[in-house]
Design an enzyme around this catalytic site. Structure first.
Site, short mmCIF file in Angstrom:
data_model
loop_
_atom_site.label_atom_id
_atom_site.label_comp_id
_atom_site.label_asym_id
_atom_site.label_seq_id
_atom_site.Cartn_x
_atom_site.Cartn_y
_atom_site.Cartn_z
N HIS A 1 0.84 -1.18 0.00
CA HIS A 1 0.00 0.00 0.00
C HIS A 1 0.89 1.24 0.00
CE1 HIS A 1 -3.11 2.86 1.17
NE2 HIS A 1 -3.95 1.95 0.72
N ASP B 1 -7.94 -5.56 0.23
CA ASP B 1 -8.42 -6.46 -0.83
C ASP B 1 -8.02 -7.91 -0.63
OD1 ASP B 1 -9.73 -4.55 -2.40
OD2 ASP B 1 -7.83 -3.85 -3.21
N1 ACO Z 1 4.18 -7.56 -4.84
C1 ACO Z 1 5.51 -7.51 -5.04
N2 ACO Z 1 6.26 -6.40 -4.89
C2 ACO Z 1 5.62 -5.29 -4.52
C3 ACO Z 1 4.23 -5.26 -4.29
C4 ACO Z 1 3.50 -6.46 -4.46
N3 ACO Z 1 2.20 -6.50 -4.25
N4 ACO Z 1 3.87 -4.01 -3.95
C5 ACO Z 1 4.97 -3.27 -3.96
N5 ACO Z 1 6.05 -4.06 -4.30
C6 ACO Z 1 7.46 -3.64 -4.35
C7 ACO Z 1 7.76 -2.84 -5.60
O1 ACO Z 1 8.16 -3.66 -6.67
C8 ACO Z 1 8.87 -1.93 -5.11
O2 ACO Z 1 10.05 -2.70 -5.06
P1 ACO Z 1 11.48 -1.99 -5.34
O3 ACO Z 1 11.64 -0.95 -4.28
O4 ACO Z 1 12.47 -3.10 -5.26
O5 ACO Z 1 11.38 -1.39 -6.72
C9 ACO Z 1 8.47 -1.62 -3.67
O6 ACO Z 1 7.68 -2.75 -3.25
C10 ACO Z 1 7.64 -0.36 -3.51
O7 ACO Z 1 6.54 -0.46 -4.38
P2 ACO Z 1 5.88 0.74 -5.17
O8 ACO Z 1 5.32 0.25 -6.45
O9 ACO Z 1 6.84 1.89 -5.24
O10 ACO Z 1 4.72 1.12 -4.18
P3 ACO Z 1 3.52 2.03 -4.51
O11 ACO Z 1 3.20 2.75 -3.26
O12 ACO Z 1 3.78 2.85 -5.72
O13 ACO Z 1 2.35 0.99 -4.90
C11 ACO Z 1 0.56 -0.53 -4.70
C12 ACO Z 1 1.35 0.61 -4.03
C13 ACO Z 1 0.09 -0.08 -6.10
C14 ACO Z 1 -0.67 -0.82 -3.86
C15 ACO Z 1 1.46 -1.79 -4.81
O14 ACO Z 1 1.83 -2.20 -3.52
C16 ACO Z 1 0.79 -2.94 -5.58
O15 ACO Z 1 0.87 -2.98 -6.81
N6 ACO Z 1 0.10 -3.88 -4.86
C17 ACO Z 1 -0.61 -4.96 -5.52
C18 ACO Z 1 -1.97 -4.48 -6.01
C19 ACO Z 1 -2.93 -4.24 -4.87
O16 ACO Z 1 -3.11 -5.04 -3.97
N7 ACO Z 1 -3.61 -3.07 -4.94
C20 ACO Z 1 -4.63 -2.68 -3.95
C21 ACO Z 1 -4.12 -1.55 -3.09
S1 ACO Z 1 -5.27 -1.08 -1.89
C22 ACO Z 1 -6.44 -0.28 -2.78
O17 ACO Z 1 -6.20 0.44 -3.70
C23 ACO Z 1 -7.75 -0.42 -2.38
#
Ligand code: ACO
Length: 427
Positions: A304, A361
């Site tokens: 998140h 979720d």
């Molecule tokens: N699985 C694997 N790696 C992940 C995940 C994940 N679910 N989420 C984040 N990471 C990693 C990224 O690859 C990144 O790694 P790095 O630093 O080595 O490059 C690091 O964690 C930070 O991730 P960001 O993408 O910069 O985080 P951001 O805050 O931009 O994204 C998000 C947040 C979109 C929710 C992300 O965690 C994700 O894609 N999760 C999966 C989808 C999901 O569950 N979405 C629902 C969110 S809650 C909602 O909207 C209701």
């Protein structure tokens, strides 16, 4: 007394005021930055940018706190109903008994949908995703319901119409997609009970309303009701900032929520768990894929932007999952897989180092499955829950005396001025 921070840009010192929130959050007010210095800020994804001051929702991502109008979401989930929470978010205070009764009457009065709208529904191709349909139909409401002259009255009626009709419209899209007769709302049923009845009642099998399911749905919607300036809420505010009507702003919010990185994740979580269950993947392989930078796959329902600890909504959702499954004596293998996946992820250095925990979720789909909601309707369920928050945020933004149309800047990195080459001269 206003605090200031000093910034030195090209050797010259500038002062900018600090805005301090009621919970101690601090932001630098850079409204005059460009005018004074010629510089802008660059913040892709807006991770460090406050787009507004708001009195609606407070969240602390480090401590795992979420409050609506100051009230912890845990208290609302335990003691309130979705209808009351919607009133709280939109009006800023909990309703008196008389206000709640009046609100219920209005929701009942506005629950029907114009009969001609059914023709629209019938003409969407059968394979259409319900989120695309909902977004289009909410936008279409403006054509079916005329604008009132009094702005205050117009807003109040539009708000009630939307809150009430969204349930009818969502259930209608499900019924029509199955080729079933549409079920109308009933005045004797609660907000959540009515929705369930419109979804599942049929002429040959009357739906028996179970109060535990109604309460579970109410809690699920309370948990989704607002989440400050997330992707879809920002879409509602940005679209609304052009002074477009509420229906069009909410329609944009629904479209934004559809994305798999946002509200669409609840559908993707179940698809991922099913894939493991059917033997297409296993937990270990899924974790490895999520960690592999050459694989675009992400562990759905994990991570998140704001929460760097366990999402407080996911904690409540996980407990509710067990309660609902126990009550109906359902043994859902997907719950076991979800717990195995969570256990593997929260003990893995990759996820620990990046503070990735289950979000709302991760467990919501299992609860929705137990209620009989089909997978492609999961994100629609999220949208119904999020509606009061979108409305509250839209109202707050249009009432803001400092309102300006949302219009971010950019740093241009393209071709510098170049000559137009006539077609004949191009190679
Ligand atoms: N699985 C694997 N790696 C992940 C995940 C994940 N679910 N989420 C984040 N990471 C990693 C990224 O690859 C990144 O790694 P790095 O630093 O080595 O490059 C690091 O964690 C930070 O991730 P960001 O993408 O910069 O985080 P951001 O805050 O931009 O994204 C998000 C947040 C979109 C929710 C992300 O965690 C994700 O894609 N999760 C999966 C989808 C999901 O569950 N979405 C629902 C969110 S809650 C909602 O909207 C209701």
């Amino acid at each position: 007394m206003t605090e200031y921070v000093k910034m030195i840009i090209e050797g010259k010192e500038y002062e900018f005021p600090v805005v301090i929130g009621t919970e101690g959050e601090r932001g630098i007010d850079i409204t005059t930055l460009r005018q004074k210095t010629g510089y802008i800020t660059l913040d892709p994804g807006f991770g460090n940018t406050g787009s507004c001051e708001s009195k609606i929702t407070f969240m602390d991502g480090e401590k795992g706190i979420l409050r609506y109008r100051g009230i912890p979401v845990e208290d609302l989930a335990e003691h309130s109903t979705f209808k009351e929470t919607a009133f709280l978010l939109i009006n800023g205070v909990l309703p008196t008994r008389a206000q709640l009764n009046r609100f219920s009457v209005l929701l009942n009065d506005h629950s029907l949908v114009h009969e001609d709208m059914q023709i629209f529904y019938q003409n969407f191709p059968r394979a259409s995703h319900p989120m695309g349909i909902l977004s289009s139909m909410v936008n279409a409401l403006r054509s079916f319901y005329p604008v009132l002259q009094m702005i205050e009255e117009e807003i109040n009626i539009t708000v009630t119409r939307l809150l009430s009709k969204i349930r009818t419209m969502a259930a209608m899209s499900y019924k029509i997609s199955r080729g079933h007769k549409v079920v109308y709302p009933r005045p004797d049923l609660s907000y959540c009970g009515n929705f369930l009845n419109m979804m599942f009642d049929t002429p040959v099998r009357p739906y028996e309303i179970d109060e535990d399911v109604v309460n579970a749905l109410s809690v699920l919607w309370i948990l989704h009701a607002d989440h400050e300036q997330n992707c879809s809420t920002s879409a509602v505010r940005v679209v609304g900032s052009g002074r477009v009507n509420l229906y069009a702003s909410i329609s944009a919010g629904i479209a934004a929520l559809w994305g798999p990185l946002h509200g669409g994740a609840n559908q993707k979580v179940i698809e991922m768990l099913k894939m493991i269950h059917q033997g297409g993947e296993n937990v270990k392989k899924i974790i490895e894929r999520a960690k592999d930078k050459n694989d675009p796959f992400r562990l759905m329902g994990f991570g998140h932007r704001v929460y760097k600890t366990y999402d407080p909504r996911a904690k409540i959702m996980k407990k509710m999952c067990h309660r609902v499954l126990n009550k109906f004596k359902i043994e859902d293998p997907l719950l076991d897989i979800a717990m195995e996946l969570e256990e593997a992820a929260v003990n893995d250095d990759y996820f620990l180092e990046r503070n990735l925990y289950p979000n709302v979720d991760f467990y919501s789909g299992i609860v929705l499955r137990a209620m009989g909601i089909p997978t492609n309707m999961f994100t629609v369920m999220f949208a119904i829950g999020r509606l009061p928050g979108w409305i509250a945020q839209w109202k707050e933004s249009v009432d803001d005396p400092d309102w300006r149309i949302a219009r971010p800047r950019q740093i241009y990195q393209g071709q510098q001025v170049s000559r137009y080459i006539p077609l004949d001269e191009r190679g």
